[in-house]
Motif scaffolding. Structure first.
Motif, PDB file in Angstrom:
ATOM      1  N   LYS A   6       0.873  -1.175   0.000  1.00  0.00           N
ATOM      2  CA  LYS A   6       0.000   0.000   0.000  1.00  0.00           C
ATOM      3  C   LYS A   6       0.909   1.223   0.000  1.00  0.00           C
ATOM      4  O   LYS A   6       1.882   1.277   0.749  1.00  0.00           O
ATOM      5  CB  LYS A   6      -0.904  -0.005   1.235  1.00  0.00           C
ATOM      6  CG  LYS A   6      -1.916  -1.136   1.228  1.00  0.00           C
ATOM      7  CD  LYS A   6      -2.774  -1.141   2.454  1.00  0.00           C
ATOM      8  CE  LYS A   6      -2.266  -1.933   3.602  1.00  0.00           C
ATOM      9  NZ  LYS A   6      -1.719  -3.219   3.436  1.00  0.00           N
ATOM     10  N   GLN A   7       0.584   2.198  -0.848  1.00  0.00           N
ATOM     11  CA  GLN A   7       1.409   3.393  -0.918  1.00  0.00           C
ATOM     12  C   GLN A   7       0.549   4.620  -1.153  1.00  0.00           C
ATOM     13  O   GLN A   7      -0.516   4.532  -1.742  1.00  0.00           O
ATOM     14  CB  GLN A   7       2.457   3.274  -2.021  1.00  0.00           C
ATOM     15  CG  GLN A   7       1.884   3.217  -3.421  1.00  0.00           C
ATOM     16  CD  GLN A   7       2.958   3.101  -4.482  1.00  0.00           C
ATOM     17  OE1 GLN A   7       4.120   2.927  -4.184  1.00  0.00           O
ATOM     18  NE2 GLN A   7       2.565   3.206  -5.729  1.00  0.00           N
ATOM     19  N   ILE A   8       1.042   5.758  -0.646  1.00  0.00           N
ATOM     20  CA  ILE A   8       0.406   7.027  -0.947  1.00  0.00           C
ATOM     21  C   ILE A   8       1.214   7.697  -2.045  1.00  0.00           C
ATOM     22  O   ILE A   8       2.438   7.560  -2.108  1.00  0.00           O
ATOM     23  CB  ILE A   8       0.281   7.935   0.295  1.00  0.00           C
ATOM     24  CG1 ILE A   8       1.619   8.102   1.017  1.00  0.00           C
ATOM     25  CG2 ILE A   8      -0.779   7.415   1.239  1.00  0.00           C
ATOM     26  CD1 ILE A   8       1.587   9.052   2.191  1.00  0.00           C
ATOM     27  N   VAL A   9       0.515   8.394  -2.931  1.00  0.00           N
ATOM     28  CA  VAL A   9       1.161   9.097  -4.040  1.00  0.00           C
ATOM     29  C   VAL A   9       0.823  10.579  -3.882  1.00  0.00           C
ATOM     30  O   VAL A   9      -0.338  10.970  -3.941  1.00  0.00           O
ATOM     31  CB  VAL A   9       0.674   8.582  -5.414  1.00  0.00           C
ATOM     32  CG1 VAL A   9       1.380   9.319  -6.538  1.00  0.00           C
ATOM     33  CG2 VAL A   9       0.901   7.077  -5.522  1.00  0.00           C
ATOM     34  N   TYR A  10       1.854  11.371  -3.644  1.00  0.00           N
ATOM     35  CA  TYR A  10       1.688  12.807  -3.455  1.00  0.00           C
ATOM     36  C   TYR A  10       1.407  13.495  -4.786  1.00  0.00           C
ATOM     37  O   TYR A  10       1.720  12.957  -5.847  1.00  0.00           O
ATOM     38  CB  TYR A  10       2.942  13.402  -2.816  1.00  0.00           C
ATOM     39  CG  TYR A  10       3.201  12.883  -1.424  1.00  0.00           C
ATOM     40  CD1 TYR A  10       2.531  13.421  -0.334  1.00  0.00           C
ATOM     41  CD2 TYR A  10       4.101  11.849  -1.194  1.00  0.00           C
ATOM     42  CE1 TYR A  10       2.758  12.946   0.944  1.00  0.00           C
ATOM     43  CE2 TYR A  10       4.337  11.366   0.081  1.00  0.00           C
ATOM     44  CZ  TYR A  10       3.664  11.921   1.144  1.00  0.00           C
ATOM     45  OH  TYR A  10       3.882  11.445   2.412  1.00  0.00           O
ATOM     46  N   PRO A  11       0.843  14.707  -4.745  1.00  0.00           N
ATOM     47  CA  PRO A  11       0.537  15.432  -5.989  1.00  0.00           C
ATOM     48  C   PRO A  11       1.762  15.634  -6.893  1.00  0.00           C
ATOM     49  O   PRO A  11       1.627  15.680  -8.110  1.00  0.00           O
ATOM     50  CB  PRO A  11      -0.001  16.786  -5.501  1.00  0.00           C
ATOM     51  CG  PRO A  11      -0.519  16.524  -4.129  1.00  0.00           C
ATOM     52  CD  PRO A  11       0.365  15.439  -3.571  1.00  0.00           C
ATOM     53  N   GLU A  12       2.939  15.719  -6.306  1.00  0.00           N
ATOM     54  CA  GLU A  12       4.166  15.923  -7.087  1.00  0.00           C
ATOM     55  C   GLU A  12       4.642  14.640  -7.762  1.00  0.00           C
ATOM     56  O   GLU A  12       5.568  14.664  -8.561  1.00  0.00           O
ATOM     57  CB  GLU A  12       5.301  16.445  -6.193  1.00  0.00           C
ATOM     58  CG  GLU A  12       4.978  17.706  -5.441  1.00  0.00           C
ATOM     59  CD  GLU A  12       4.195  17.458  -4.151  1.00  0.00           C
ATOM     60  OE1 GLU A  12       4.279  16.351  -3.581  1.00  0.00           O
ATOM     61  OE2 GLU A  12       3.469  18.362  -3.740  1.00  0.00           O
ATOM     62  N   GLY A  13       4.049  13.488  -7.392  1.00  0.00           N
ATOM     63  CA  GLY A  13       4.427  12.219  -7.991  1.00  0.00           C
ATOM     64  C   GLY A  13       5.267  11.326  -7.094  1.00  0.00           C
ATOM     65  O   GLY A  13       5.468  10.157  -7.398  1.00  0.00           O
TER      66      GLY A  13
END
Length: 78
Positions: A6-13
């Protein structure tokens, strides 16, 4: 054996692995931990989960939680 990531992806990528599930429209802090409302302050970086996708390949399943930055004026309304 299948590995579940499971991972989060920030707006910057950029992305960061997490060890918990999230839901659409859930508010999280900078490290992807869920926040409880009402917030104690609006002077913090808050993200909202706006998209969830799952990619499967042989022996691996990756769930990505895409984040969007919540503006301060939105936080004040909460």
């Amino acid at each position: 054996m299948e590995i579940k990531i499971k991972q989060i992806v920030y707006p910057e990528g950029d992305n960061q692995e997490i060890d918990h599930k999230l839901n659409i429209n859930q508010l999280v802090d900078l490290n992807g931990y869920p926040l409880t409302l009402p917030l104690t302050t609006t002077k913090m970086i808050v993200y909202r989960v706006h998209k969830i996708s799952t990619r499967s390949s042989i022996g691996e399943e990756v769930t990505s939680y895409f984040l969007e930055l919540v503006r301060r004026d939105e936080l004040e309304e909460l």
